[in-house]
Design an enzyme around this catalytic site. Structure first.
Site, PDB file in Angstrom:
ATOM      1  N   HIS A   1      13.958  -4.621 -10.284  1.00 19.00           N
ATOM      2  CA  HIS A   1      13.181  -5.797 -10.438  1.00 19.00           C
ATOM      3  C   HIS A   1      11.611  -5.530 -10.838  1.00 19.00           C
ATOM      4  O   HIS A   1      10.924  -5.980 -11.547  1.00 19.00           O
ATOM      5  CB  HIS A   1      13.171  -6.525  -9.207  1.00 19.00           C
ATOM      6  CG  HIS A   1      14.264  -7.512  -8.996  1.00 19.00           C
ATOM      7  ND1 HIS A   1      14.416  -8.700  -8.356  1.00 19.00           N
ATOM      8  CD2 HIS A   1      15.369  -7.371  -9.599  1.00 19.00           C
ATOM      9  CE1 HIS A   1      15.667  -9.036  -8.012  1.00 19.00           C
ATOM     10  NE2 HIS A   1      16.328  -8.228  -8.946  1.00 19.00           N
TER      11      HIS A   1
ATOM     12  N   ASP B   1       2.229  12.874   4.585  1.00 23.09           N
ATOM     13  CA  ASP B   1       1.374  13.512   5.659  1.00 23.09           C
ATOM     14  C   ASP B   1       2.103  14.156   6.850  1.00 23.09           C
ATOM     15  O   ASP B   1       3.245  14.410   6.719  1.00 23.09           O
ATOM     16  CB  ASP B   1       0.687  12.271   5.887  1.00 23.09           C
ATOM     17  CG  ASP B   1       1.254  11.285   6.803  1.00 23.09           C
ATOM     18  OD1 ASP B   1       2.338  11.564   7.087  1.00 23.09           O
ATOM     19  OD2 ASP B   1       0.540  10.188   7.198  1.00 23.09           O
TER      20      ASP B   1
ATOM     21  N   THR C   1       5.088   5.191   8.389  1.00 25.97           N
ATOM     22  CA  THR C   1       5.791   3.983   7.874  1.00 25.97           C
ATOM     23  C   THR C   1       6.241   3.780   6.365  1.00 25.97           C
ATOM     24  O   THR C   1       6.752   2.880   5.996  1.00 25.97           O
ATOM     25  CB  THR C   1       4.668   2.683   8.504  1.00 25.97           C
ATOM     26  OG1 THR C   1       3.356   2.881   7.653  1.00 25.97           O
ATOM     27  CG2 THR C   1       4.378   2.940   9.700  1.00 25.97           C
TER      28      THR C   1
ATOM     29  N   CYS D   1       5.378   8.922   4.696  1.00 29.33           N
ATOM     30  CA  CYS D   1       4.450   9.053   5.698  1.00 29.33           C
ATOM     31  C   CYS D   1       5.193   8.584   6.975  1.00 29.33           C
ATOM     32  O   CYS D   1       6.475   8.218   6.969  1.00 29.33           O
ATOM     33  CB  CYS D   1       2.984   8.319   5.492  1.00 29.33           C
ATOM     34  SG  CYS D   1       3.065   6.571   5.268  1.00 29.33           S
TER      35      CYS D   1
ATOM     36  N   HIS E   1      11.406 -10.375 -15.406  1.00 30.47           N
ATOM     37  CA  HIS E   1      10.927  -9.001 -14.533  1.00 30.47           C
ATOM     38  C   HIS E   1       9.795  -8.285 -15.059  1.00 30.47           C
ATOM     39  O   HIS E   1       8.608  -8.024 -14.749  1.00 30.47           O
ATOM     40  CB  HIS E   1      12.023  -8.229 -14.134  1.00 30.47           C
ATOM     41  CG  HIS E   1      12.868  -8.726 -13.100  1.00 30.47           C
ATOM     42  ND1 HIS E   1      12.409  -9.519 -12.008  1.00 30.47           N
ATOM     43  CD2 HIS E   1      14.407  -8.709 -13.140  1.00 30.47           C
ATOM     44  CE1 HIS E   1      13.625 -10.022 -11.542  1.00 30.47           C
ATOM     45  NE2 HIS E   1      14.652  -9.597 -12.109  1.00 30.47           N
TER      46      HIS E   1
HETATM   47  C1  RB5 Z   1      -0.180   8.737  10.589  1.00 34.23           C
HETATM   48  O1  RB5 Z   1      -0.440   8.601  12.201  1.00 34.23           O
HETATM   49  C2  RB5 Z   1       0.287   7.313  10.285  1.00 34.23           C
HETATM   50  O2  RB5 Z   1      -0.726   6.424  10.310  1.00 34.23           O
HETATM   51  C3  RB5 Z   1       0.764   7.575   8.767  1.00 34.23           C
HETATM   52  O3  RB5 Z   1       1.891   8.280   8.655  1.00 34.23           O
HETATM   53  C4  RB5 Z   1       1.128   6.121   8.219  1.00 34.23           C
HETATM   54  O4  RB5 Z   1       2.196   5.674   8.770  1.00 34.23           O
HETATM   55  C5  RB5 Z   1       0.268   5.338   7.585  1.00 34.23           C
HETATM   56  O5  RB5 Z   1       0.331   4.272   6.932  1.00 34.23           O
END
Ligand code: RB5
Length: 154
Positions: A99, A9, A68, A66, A135
């Site tokens: 695993h 993203d 996180t 993304c 596993h």
């Molecule tokens: C975008 O701001 C953020 O929410 C996205 O990149 C991600 O971290 C979502 O889990």
């Protein structure tokens, strides 16, 4: 040559090209599912495209980036046959293969550097699934959950 699907993203757009090139250097061919700008967009759209490519067998593995890694993993794991793992170290990357037989690697672009992610990607691709009975049994239980709880299109 094995195809690897990659998607991101806006939060991770700026590192996607460098990571895609790195995956090519590891010997894979890469299919890029976007996004293609830093304009805000919705991560589930790109998670769905990559996860469907893996689920359908068009790509052997997927990489989703993304902020996180969390949103991408939540979305990708809704697609049948996908085992998406958020990883944040060489060890978690290795263990998600050994695993969990993870087939989609989700990375936190806002909480790591490109060099960190390259190391984790390398560790992920270098590690086979252990194939150990315990596993396999646990993964089979995940598949059963999928069959019982998830209805609708593949
Ligand atoms: C975008 O701001 C953020 O929410 C996205 O990149 C991600 O971290 C979502 O889990």
């Amino acid at each position: 040559m094995l195809n690897v699907a990659i998607g991101c993203d806006h939060a991770a757009f700026e590192c996607k090209a460098a990571l895609a090139d790195f995956v090519k250097e590891l010997g894979y061919s890469v299919i890029d599912f976007g996004c293609n700008t830093t304009e805000p967009c919705d991560y589930p759209d790109f998670a769905a495209a990559v996860a469907r490519a893996v689920s359908a067998g068009r790509c052997g593995y997927g990489i989703l980036l993304c902020g996180t890694g969390i949103g991408m993993s939540i979305a990708a794991n809704k697609v049948s046959g996908v085992r998406a793992a958020v990883c944040w170290s060489e060890d978690t990357a290795r263990l998600s293969r050994e695993h969990n037989d993870a087939n989609v690697l989700c990375l936190p672009a806002r909480y790591s550097t490109v060099e960190d992610m390259k190391r984790w990607i390398k560790s992920w691709f270098a590690t086979p699934f252990s194939g150990k009975e315990r596993h396999l049994r646990r993964i089979e239980k995940i598949h059963s959950l999928e069959k019982t709880c998830c209805k609708g299109e593949k």
